[in-house]
Design a protein around this motif. Structure first.
Motif, PDB file in Angstrom:
ATOM      1  N   LEU A  50      -7.050 -10.185  14.752  1.00  0.00           N
ATOM      2  CA  LEU A  50      -6.208  -9.865  13.604  1.00  0.00           C
ATOM      3  C   LEU A  50      -6.851  -8.731  12.817  1.00  0.00           C
ATOM      4  O   LEU A  50      -8.029  -8.796  12.464  1.00  0.00           O
ATOM      5  CB  LEU A  50      -6.034 -11.092  12.701  1.00  0.00           C
ATOM      6  N   GLU A  51      -6.068  -7.703  12.558  1.00  0.00           N
ATOM      7  CA  GLU A  51      -6.563  -6.567  11.787  1.00  0.00           C
ATOM      8  C   GLU A  51      -6.312  -6.809  10.303  1.00  0.00           C
ATOM      9  O   GLU A  51      -5.260  -7.320   9.919  1.00  0.00           O
ATOM     10  CB  GLU A  51      -5.859  -5.279  12.230  1.00  0.00           C
ATOM     11  N   GLY A  52      -7.277  -6.451   9.496  1.00  0.00           N
ATOM     12  CA  GLY A  52      -7.110  -6.599   8.061  1.00  0.00           C
ATOM     13  C   GLY A  52      -6.031  -5.667   7.534  1.00  0.00           C
ATOM     14  O   GLY A  52      -5.956  -4.500   7.925  1.00  0.00           O
ATOM     15  N   VAL A  53      -5.177  -6.190   6.685  1.00  0.00           N
ATOM     16  CA  VAL A  53      -4.124  -5.363   6.068  1.00  0.00           C
ATOM     17  C   VAL A  53      -4.288  -5.452   4.551  1.00  0.00           C
ATOM     18  O   VAL A  53      -4.617  -6.508   4.006  1.00  0.00           O
ATOM     19  CB  VAL A  53      -2.716  -5.823   6.488  1.00  0.00           C
ATOM     20  N   PRO A  54      -4.072  -4.350   3.838  1.00  0.00           N
ATOM     21  CA  PRO A  54      -4.259  -4.365   2.390  1.00  0.00           C
ATOM     22  C   PRO A  54      -3.133  -5.110   1.688  1.00  0.00           C
ATOM     23  O   PRO A  54      -1.973  -5.019   2.079  1.00  0.00           O
ATOM     24  CB  PRO A  54      -4.255  -2.879   2.026  1.00  0.00           C
ATOM     25  N   THR A  55      -3.496  -5.861   0.673  1.00  0.00           N
ATOM     26  CA  THR A  55      -2.477  -6.507  -0.147  1.00  0.00           C
ATOM     27  C   THR A  55      -1.902  -5.504  -1.140  1.00  0.00           C
ATOM     28  O   THR A  55      -2.540  -4.518  -1.493  1.00  0.00           O
ATOM     29  CB  THR A  55      -3.060  -7.695  -0.923  1.00  0.00           C
ATOM     30  N   LEU A  56      -0.675  -5.774  -1.550  1.00  0.00           N
ATOM     31  CA  LEU A  56      -0.014  -4.976  -2.576  1.00  0.00           C
ATOM     32  C   LEU A  56       0.076  -5.815  -3.843  1.00  0.00           C
ATOM     33  O   LEU A  56       0.096  -7.048  -3.777  1.00  0.00           O
ATOM     34  CB  LEU A  56       1.377  -4.560  -2.112  1.00  0.00           C
ATOM     35  N   ALA A  57       0.127  -5.162  -4.973  1.00  0.00           N
ATOM     36  CA  ALA A  57       0.181  -5.894  -6.236  1.00  0.00           C
ATOM     37  C   ALA A  57       1.333  -5.402  -7.082  1.00  0.00           C
ATOM     38  O   ALA A  57       1.590  -4.207  -7.181  1.00  0.00           O
ATOM     39  CB  ALA A  57      -1.137  -5.745  -6.991  1.00  0.00           C
ATOM     40  N   LYS A  58       2.047  -6.338  -7.683  1.00  0.00           N
ATOM     41  CA  LYS A  58       3.106  -6.042  -8.631  1.00  0.00           C
ATOM     42  C   LYS A  58       2.816  -6.790  -9.931  1.00  0.00           C
ATOM     43  O   LYS A  58       2.161  -7.824  -9.932  1.00  0.00           O
ATOM     44  CB  LYS A  58       4.467  -6.485  -8.075  1.00  0.00           C
ATOM     45  N   GLY A  59       3.318  -6.255 -11.034  1.00  0.00           N
ATOM     46  CA  GLY A  59       3.153  -6.950 -12.292  1.00  0.00           C
ATOM     47  C   GLY A  59       2.224  -6.236 -13.234  1.00  0.00           C
ATOM     48  O   GLY A  59       2.077  -5.011 -13.186  1.00  0.00           O
ATOM     49  N   THR A  60       1.572  -7.009 -14.080  1.00  0.00           N
ATOM     50  CA  THR A  60       0.680  -6.481 -15.102  1.00  0.00           C
ATOM     51  C   THR A  60      -0.675  -7.142 -14.968  1.00  0.00           C
ATOM     52  O   THR A  60      -0.864  -8.069 -14.178  1.00  0.00           O
ATOM     53  CB  THR A  60       1.249  -6.764 -16.505  1.00  0.00           C
ATOM     54  N   LEU A  61      -1.637  -6.665 -15.762  1.00  0.00           N
ATOM     55  CA  LEU A  61      -2.953  -7.290 -15.757  1.00  0.00           C
ATOM     56  C   LEU A  61      -2.868  -8.743 -16.205  1.00  0.00           C
ATOM     57  O   LEU A  61      -3.681  -9.582 -15.793  1.00  0.00           O
ATOM     58  CB  LEU A  61      -3.903  -6.504 -16.671  1.00  0.00           C
ATOM     59  N   MET A  62      -1.892  -9.053 -17.042  1.00  0.00           N
ATOM     60  CA  MET A  62      -1.710 -10.425 -17.490  1.00  0.00           C
ATOM     61  C   MET A  62      -1.034 -11.282 -16.425  1.00  0.00           C
ATOM     62  O   MET A  62      -1.250 -12.486 -16.365  1.00  0.00           O
ATOM     63  CB  MET A  62      -0.881 -10.446 -18.780  1.00  0.00           C
ATOM     64  N   ASN A  63      -0.192 -10.693 -15.620  1.00  0.00           N
ATOM     65  CA  ASN A  63       0.528 -11.386 -14.547  1.00  0.00           C
ATOM     66  C   ASN A  63       0.504 -10.534 -13.298  1.00  0.00           C
ATOM     67  O   ASN A  63       1.387  -9.706 -13.080  1.00  0.00           O
ATOM     68  CB  ASN A  63       1.978 -11.644 -14.941  1.00  0.00           C
ATOM     69  N   LEU A  64      -0.506 -10.724 -12.475  1.00  0.00           N
ATOM     70  CA  LEU A  64      -0.634  -9.954 -11.248  1.00  0.00           C
ATOM     71  C   LEU A  64      -0.138 -10.780 -10.076  1.00  0.00           C
ATOM     72  O   LEU A  64      -0.568 -11.917  -9.884  1.00  0.00           O
ATOM     73  CB  LEU A  64      -2.089  -9.552 -11.025  1.00  0.00           C
ATOM     74  N   ILE A  65       0.801 -10.220  -9.320  1.00  0.00           N
ATOM     75  CA  ILE A  65       1.329 -10.898  -8.135  1.00  0.00           C
ATOM     76  C   ILE A  65       0.915 -10.093  -6.925  1.00  0.00           C
ATOM     77  O   ILE A  65       1.261  -8.917  -6.787  1.00  0.00           O
ATOM     78  CB  ILE A  65       2.863 -11.019  -8.200  1.00  0.00           C
ATOM     79  N   ALA A  66       0.135 -10.721  -6.043  1.00  0.00           N
ATOM     80  CA  ALA A  66      -0.344 -10.059  -4.831  1.00  0.00           C
ATOM     81  C   ALA A  66       0.442 -10.556  -3.633  1.00  0.00           C
ATOM     82  O   ALA A  66       0.796 -11.728  -3.543  1.00  0.00           O
ATOM     83  CB  ALA A  66      -1.835 -10.325  -4.635  1.00  0.00           C
ATOM     84  N   GLY A  67       0.729  -9.650  -2.700  1.00  0.00           N
ATOM     85  CA  GLY A  67       1.470 -10.039  -1.515  1.00  0.00           C
ATOM     86  C   GLY A  67       1.469  -8.947  -0.474  1.00  0.00           C
ATOM     87  O   GLY A  67       0.753  -7.958  -0.586  1.00  0.00           O
ATOM     88  N   LEU A  68       2.276  -9.140   0.557  1.00  0.00           N
ATOM     89  CA  LEU A  68       2.415  -8.172   1.644  1.00  0.00           C
ATOM     90  C   LEU A  68       3.865  -7.712   1.710  1.00  0.00           C
ATOM     91  O   LEU A  68       4.785  -8.470   1.399  1.00  0.00           O
ATOM     92  CB  LEU A  68       2.008  -8.785   2.980  1.00  0.00           C
TER      93      LEU A  68
END
Length: 303
Positions: A50-68
């Motif tokens: 499995l190759e590492g893939v970077p996560t993406l982030a949406k939201g703010t510093l107060m509410n950070l949502i990480a995903g693919l």
């Protein structure tokens, strides 16, 4: 070889044999061990790196949502375990999560709360796993799900993943149990919706032109529903009279095609430009709006 994980494990001592038993595997029939650092999935297709893939982030510093955004491509029919072979990784930091698609979320910042688009595959459930060291192999662990993994989109990550970024890096290791195409990115989903509504629009245009040329409108309600409603009574009579007048002036449709489709992102509505060649009136530029009502598309506006 990376794919021969059912072959006998070379050089396995009594400690490793006991490990195989603890994992519920037959001695000598467990996954072969990798000879280079990395993260691997032991699947029905063999051992898959499995190759590492970077996560993406949406939201703010107060509410950070990480995903693919979507799967990187690795897929299998079934998955028995992961082999984690990375330096200086505490076993307690190894985790596996199941992802689900999240279109939007209510996020907070210093100005208050509001709903914002996310459009990422985000962790929804942490998979219960047993993490076992592998005999005399430092830095190597088996991560074994306690229950068979159902079809889904999964990631192995080192450290936290969800509202916090992983503690080591922003990379995770994903794999799909099933078909990767069943877990598309938002971009692919929008593209598929555009294709679907373009095909539906072309089919509806053909049916409408067939009714126009044949002067038979018994099934008009299956194709044309202005403002979402089938014509009836006075409205239907007005439509038929106007249509008859236009037919007398323009003649039959010789050729008609959609030249441009502007679909909404949700794929429920599209504005279509149409080029139509009539017997008498010649080439005309027209337009129609196609909308999804229930589980079907209809023409809801024509000009």
């Amino acid at each position: 070889m990376e794919t021969n994980w059912w072959s006998a494990v070379r050089g396995v001592g009594l400690g490793s044999a006991s490990l195989c038993l603890s994992l519920g595997l037959m001695v000598g029939c467990g996954p072969s061990l990798p000879d280079s650092y990395g993260i691997f999935a032991n699947t029905n297709k063999g051992r898959v790196r499995l190759e590492g893939v970077p996560t993406l982030a949406k939201g703010t510093l107060m509410n950070l949502i990480a995903g693919l955004s979507g799967p990187s491509g690795a897929e299998c029919e079934s998955l028995d375990s992961f082999t984690v072979y990375i330096k200086d990784v505490p076993p307690g930091a190894i985790a596996v999560s199941r992802l689900e698609f999240e279109e939007s979320a209510v996020l907070s910042d210093i100005f208050g709360t509001k709903r914002e688009e996310v459009n990422l595959w985000v962790p929804k459930e942490q998979v219960e796993i047993d993490v076992k060291p592998v005999g005399k192999h430092p830095d190597m662990y088996f991560a074994v799900p306690r229950k068979p993994l159902a079809k889904g989109f999964y990631v192995l990550h080192i450290g936290n993943f969800a509202s916090e970024m992983p503690i080591r890096s922003s990379e995770v290791y994903d794999i799909v149990v099933g078909a990767a195409k069943d877990f598309p990115s938002h971009k692919v989903t929008v593209q598929n919706r555009e294709v679907s509504i373009r095909e539906a629009s072309s089919e509806l245009l053909v049916r409408m032109n067939e009714m126009f040329n044949s002067r038979r409108f018994e099934k008009l309600g299956e194709v044309y529903r202005p403002q979402g409603n089938a014509l009836s009574g006075t409205e239907l009579n007005d439509f038929l009279r106007g249509n008859e007048t236009w037919f007398g002036n323009a003649g039959k449709v010789v050729k008609s095609e959609i030249t441009q489709v502007a679909a909404s992102e949700d794929g429920l509505t599209a504005h279509c430009a149409v080029a139509t060649q009539y017997e008498k009136a010649g080439q005309q530029t027209e337009s129609l709006v196609v909308s999804k009502i229930g589980d079907r598309f209809f023409i809801t506006e024509m000009k």
